[in-house]
Write a protein that holds these residues in place. Structure first.
Motif, PDB file in Angstrom:
ATOM      1  N   PRO A 128       0.804  -1.364   0.320  1.00 26.12           N
ATOM      2  CA  PRO A 128      -0.499   0.184   0.057  1.00 26.12           C
ATOM      3  C   PRO A 128       1.127   1.643  -0.104  1.00 26.12           C
ATOM      4  O   PRO A 128       2.225   1.278   0.282  1.00 26.12           O
ATOM      5  N   ALA A 129      -0.009   2.076  -0.478  1.00 28.51           N
ATOM      6  CA  ALA A 129       1.110   3.821  -0.708  1.00 28.51           C
ATOM      7  C   ALA A 129       1.450   4.230   0.451  1.00 28.51           C
ATOM      8  O   ALA A 129       2.998   5.040   1.204  1.00 28.51           O
ATOM      9  N   ASP A 130       0.405   3.948   1.658  1.00 30.70           N
ATOM     10  CA  ASP A 130       1.438   4.280   3.260  1.00 30.70           C
ATOM     11  C   ASP A 130       1.583   3.912   4.407  1.00 30.70           C
ATOM     12  O   ASP A 130       2.224   3.526   4.888  1.00 30.70           O
ATOM     13  N   VAL A 131       2.700   2.745   3.392  1.00 29.70           N
ATOM     14  CA  VAL A 131       3.631   1.732   4.175  1.00 29.70           C
ATOM     15  C   VAL A 131       4.664   2.066   5.470  1.00 29.70           C
ATOM     16  O   VAL A 131       4.370   1.595   5.752  1.00 29.70           O
ATOM     17  N   ASP A 132       4.585   3.285   5.012  1.00 31.06           N
ATOM     18  CA  ASP A 132       5.869   4.306   5.997  1.00 31.06           C
ATOM     19  C   ASP A 132       5.255   3.936   6.397  1.00 31.06           C
ATOM     20  O   ASP A 132       6.117   4.390   7.863  1.00 31.06           O
ATOM     21  N   SER A 133       4.154   4.428   6.839  1.00 24.98           N
ATOM     22  CA  SER A 133       3.783   4.851   8.159  1.00 24.98           C
ATOM     23  C   SER A 133       2.807   3.857   8.839  1.00 24.98           C
ATOM     24  O   SER A 133       2.286   3.600  10.416  1.00 24.98           O
ATOM     25  N   VAL A 333      -2.803  -7.900   4.197  1.00 24.10           N
ATOM     26  CA  VAL A 333      -2.415  -8.281   5.446  1.00 24.10           C
ATOM     27  C   VAL A 333      -1.611  -7.328   5.500  1.00 24.10           C
ATOM     28  O   VAL A 333      -1.203  -6.248   6.663  1.00 24.10           O
ATOM     29  N   ALA A 334      -1.065  -6.557   4.930  1.00 19.60           N
ATOM     30  CA  ALA A 334       0.374  -5.552   5.110  1.00 19.60           C
ATOM     31  C   ALA A 334      -0.719  -3.445   5.048  1.00 19.60           C
ATOM     32  O   ALA A 334       0.935  -3.006   6.118  1.00 19.60           O
ATOM     33  N   SER A 335      -2.019  -3.412   5.164  1.00 16.52           N
ATOM     34  CA  SER A 335      -2.504  -2.677   5.231  1.00 16.52           C
ATOM     35  C   SER A 335      -3.274  -2.672   7.111  1.00 16.52           C
ATOM     36  O   SER A 335      -3.731  -1.877   7.633  1.00 16.52           O
ATOM     37  N   SER A 336      -4.042  -4.230   6.973  1.00 19.16           N
ATOM     38  CA  SER A 336      -3.849  -4.088   8.529  1.00 19.16           C
ATOM     39  C   SER A 336      -3.646  -5.051   9.525  1.00 19.16           C
ATOM     40  O   SER A 336      -3.016  -6.027   8.983  1.00 19.16           O
ATOM     41  N   PRO A 337      -3.831  -5.241  11.116  1.00 19.25           N
ATOM     42  CA  PRO A 337      -3.129  -5.157  12.062  1.00 19.25           C
ATOM     43  C   PRO A 337      -3.670  -6.716  12.657  1.00 19.25           C
ATOM     44  O   PRO A 337      -2.866  -7.436  13.413  1.00 19.25           O
ATOM     45  N   GLU A 338      -4.719  -6.645  12.129  1.00 24.57           N
ATOM     46  CA  GLU A 338      -5.508  -8.336  12.485  1.00 24.57           C
ATOM     47  C   GLU A 338      -4.456  -9.667  12.147  1.00 24.57           C
ATOM     48  O   GLU A 338      -5.051  -9.959  13.278  1.00 24.57           O
ATOM     49  N   VAL A 339      -4.322 -10.048  10.967  1.00 22.01           N
ATOM     50  CA  VAL A 339      -4.116 -10.676  10.732  1.00 22.01           C
ATOM     51  C   VAL A 339      -2.251 -11.151  12.069  1.00 22.01           C
ATOM     52  O   VAL A 339      -2.011 -12.198  12.085  1.00 22.01           O
ATOM     53  N   ALA A 340      -1.929  -9.904  12.371  1.00 24.90           N
ATOM     54  CA  ALA A 340      -0.723  -9.681  12.693  1.00 24.90           C
ATOM     55  C   ALA A 340      -0.528  -9.944  13.697  1.00 24.90           C
ATOM     56  O   ALA A 340      -0.369 -10.387  15.063  1.00 24.90           O
ATOM     57  N   ARG A 341      -1.747  -9.141  14.708  1.00 27.06           N
ATOM     58  CA  ARG A 341      -2.309  -9.704  15.820  1.00 27.06           C
ATOM     59  C   ARG A 341      -2.629 -11.709  16.085  1.00 27.06           C
ATOM     60  O   ARG A 341      -2.386 -11.493  17.151  1.00 27.06           O
ATOM     61  N   ALA A 342      -3.762 -11.508  15.510  1.00 31.10           N
ATOM     62  CA  ALA A 342      -3.962 -12.836  15.309  1.00 31.10           C
ATOM     63  C   ALA A 342      -2.619 -14.128  15.459  1.00 31.10           C
ATOM     64  O   ALA A 342      -2.858 -14.486  16.609  1.00 31.10           O
ATOM     65  N   MET A 343      -1.886 -13.774  14.714  1.00 36.35           N
ATOM     66  CA  MET A 343      -0.354 -14.492  14.637  1.00 36.35           C
ATOM     67  C   MET A 343       0.637 -14.172  15.792  1.00 36.35           C
ATOM     68  O   MET A 343       1.138 -15.466  16.967  1.00 36.35           O
ATOM     69  N   TYR A 344       0.527 -12.662  16.395  1.00 31.63           N
ATOM     70  CA  TYR A 344       0.857 -12.733  17.177  1.00 31.63           C
ATOM     71  C   TYR A 344       0.312 -13.439  18.967  1.00 31.63           C
ATOM     72  O   TYR A 344       1.128 -13.780  19.763  1.00 31.63           O
TER      73      TYR A 344
END
Length: 422
Positions: A128-133, A333-344
């Motif tokens: 995504p374009a806003d990936v740096d943030s 996955v890159a734009s949302s923390p939901e998958v990363a949160r579940a994996m964490y």
């Protein structure tokens, strides 16, 4: 859990042989299905129809499966997460992808990228374009290869310093010299638990090696790693060899400390300090010792210690049956923390998603310390030439700890590595 991180020497051997493995083609993928997919799901119909097949190792698959299936339900896609043993995943993926019966997406370490690109096994992805943030810089840097983005990072691993507060009055030493003196004053059986063994461990030795001036590869004018600029055997590595020899003579570094006992020695109160990664947290916490985690210090008056950072990522297979769904999954996955949160929550590794880091900041200070340490770490080189580094450098470092001449030993390792790189 003794130690989750397997020997990095094995990674070197794997990277060196994957090209040959890919040439075989058509062999059994070795994937074993999840609860609702058998091994046959890795066969020729993998990814057919509205179906997304993801390969992951035995630790990450259970963490990924619930959130991935939920994503599939929301997008009208059947998501199948298949388990492939971690030490077989990269090689099996390359072979199956070439044969046309691999997954749409695979998970793996970022330092696989050079080998996967060389074998034509993965496709670039559009972040995504806003990936740096939204994603920490170390994550973006790690999945960028030759100017292209090849993966979506979700978690990072690096090394930090554990201190047993009952065996030292200096839980966050400012230098290696201060660490040594504090451990001696505390009367610990072992000053520092750092795995070396008879074959060495360049991954765990990297902070010491870099602080003393050692480097592996230089960079070209575009900022890419340059395999023709080999640092092993050069001046900085010789200074590092001298420091490693001194620590060996003092008994700070020991070949008797290995990947099998380094964490347990610390957890059992037999070492004042431990250099390890977030995979050691469970054992150390279970031990009930009073401990502190901080960044690894460097030598007095020398460079900062720079451990490796290893970034866990998702990749899109070049022969994905459902490349469109695969790319959509990567974007989400890159734009949302939901998958990363579940994996964490299932496997607590330091996330690269900045929003998720804010969410867990008050939940787990130790994981956050590792996340912060990763920002000062160097992404592990992803170039194929890295395969030539592990074994010669590891053996040289172990021999130097054991008393061999530091300069001639390091120079010989550099010659061996240069010959292998060609």
């Amino acid at each position: 859990m003794q130690i989750r991180r397997k020997s990095f020497l094995a990674l070197g051997g794997l990277a060196a042989t994957t090209t040959l493995l890919a040439a075989c083609g058509g062999s059994d993928s070795g994937a074993s299905g999840s609860s609702d997919s058998g091994a046959s799901d890795a066969g020729g119909d993998a990814g057919s129809g509205s179906r997304l097949v993801i390969w992951a190792d035995e630790e990450k698959a259970p963490a990924l499966e619930p959130s991935a299936k939920e994503w599939g339900e929301q997008n009208g896609v059947e998501v199948v997460v298949e388990v492939v043993p971690g030490d077989e995943l990269q090689g099996n993926f390359v072979t199956a992808n070439q044969a046309g019966n691999g997954p749409d997406v695979t998970m793996g370490a970022h330092d696989w990228i050079g080998n996967l690109v060389q074998n034509g096994a993965i496709s670039p992805v559009q972040l995504p374009a806003d990936v740096d943030s939204t994603i920490a810089p170390v994550g973006i840097e790690a999945v960028t290869y030759d100017g292209q983005t090849y993966g979506v990072p979700y978690a990072v691993e690096t090394l930090a310093l554990f201190a047993n507060n009952d065996l030292t009055d200096v839980p966050e030493p400012a230098s290696i010299e201060e660490l040594v003196e504090a451990a001696k004053a505390g009367g610990a059986e072992n000053i520092l638990s750092l795995p070396i063994g008879e074959s060495g461990d360049p991954y765990h030795m990297q902070p010491i090696y870099t602080s003393a001036g050692g480097y592996l590869f230089g960079k070209d004018a575009e900022g890419s790693l340059d395999p023709s600029d080999l640092g092993v055997g050069e001046e900085g590595s010789l200074a590092a060899a001298d420091k490693i020899a001194e620590l060996g003579e003092e008994g700070v570094l020991k070949t008797s400390i290995t990947g099998d006992n380094s964490i347990s020695l610390f957890a059992e109160g037999k070492s004042a300090y431990l250099i390890s990664g977030p995979w050691a947290l469970a054992d150390v916490r279970d031990s009930d010792i009073d401990f502190t985690v901080s960044a690894i210090p460097g030598f007095e008056g020398m460079e900062p210690a720079a451990p490796f950072a290893g970034v866990n990522s998702f990749y899109v297979a070049s022969n994905a049956k459902n490349a469109g769904f695969a790319q959509q999954f990567m974007t989400d996955v890159a734009s949302s923390p939901e998958v990363a949160r579940a994996m964490y929550e299932a496997n607590p590794l330091p996330p690269v998603n900045l929003e998720l880091r804010e969410q867990i900041a008050d939940e787990d200070e130790h994981v956050m310390i590792f996340a912060e340490a990763a920002e000062a770490a160097d992404p592990m080189p992803a170039i194929p030439a890295m395969a030539a580094i592990w074994e010669p450098l590891g053996i040289a470092q172990a021999n130097i700890v054991g008393g061999k001449d530091p300069h001639s030993t390091m120079e010989a390792a550099g010659e061996e590595i240069a010959a292998a790189i060609g």
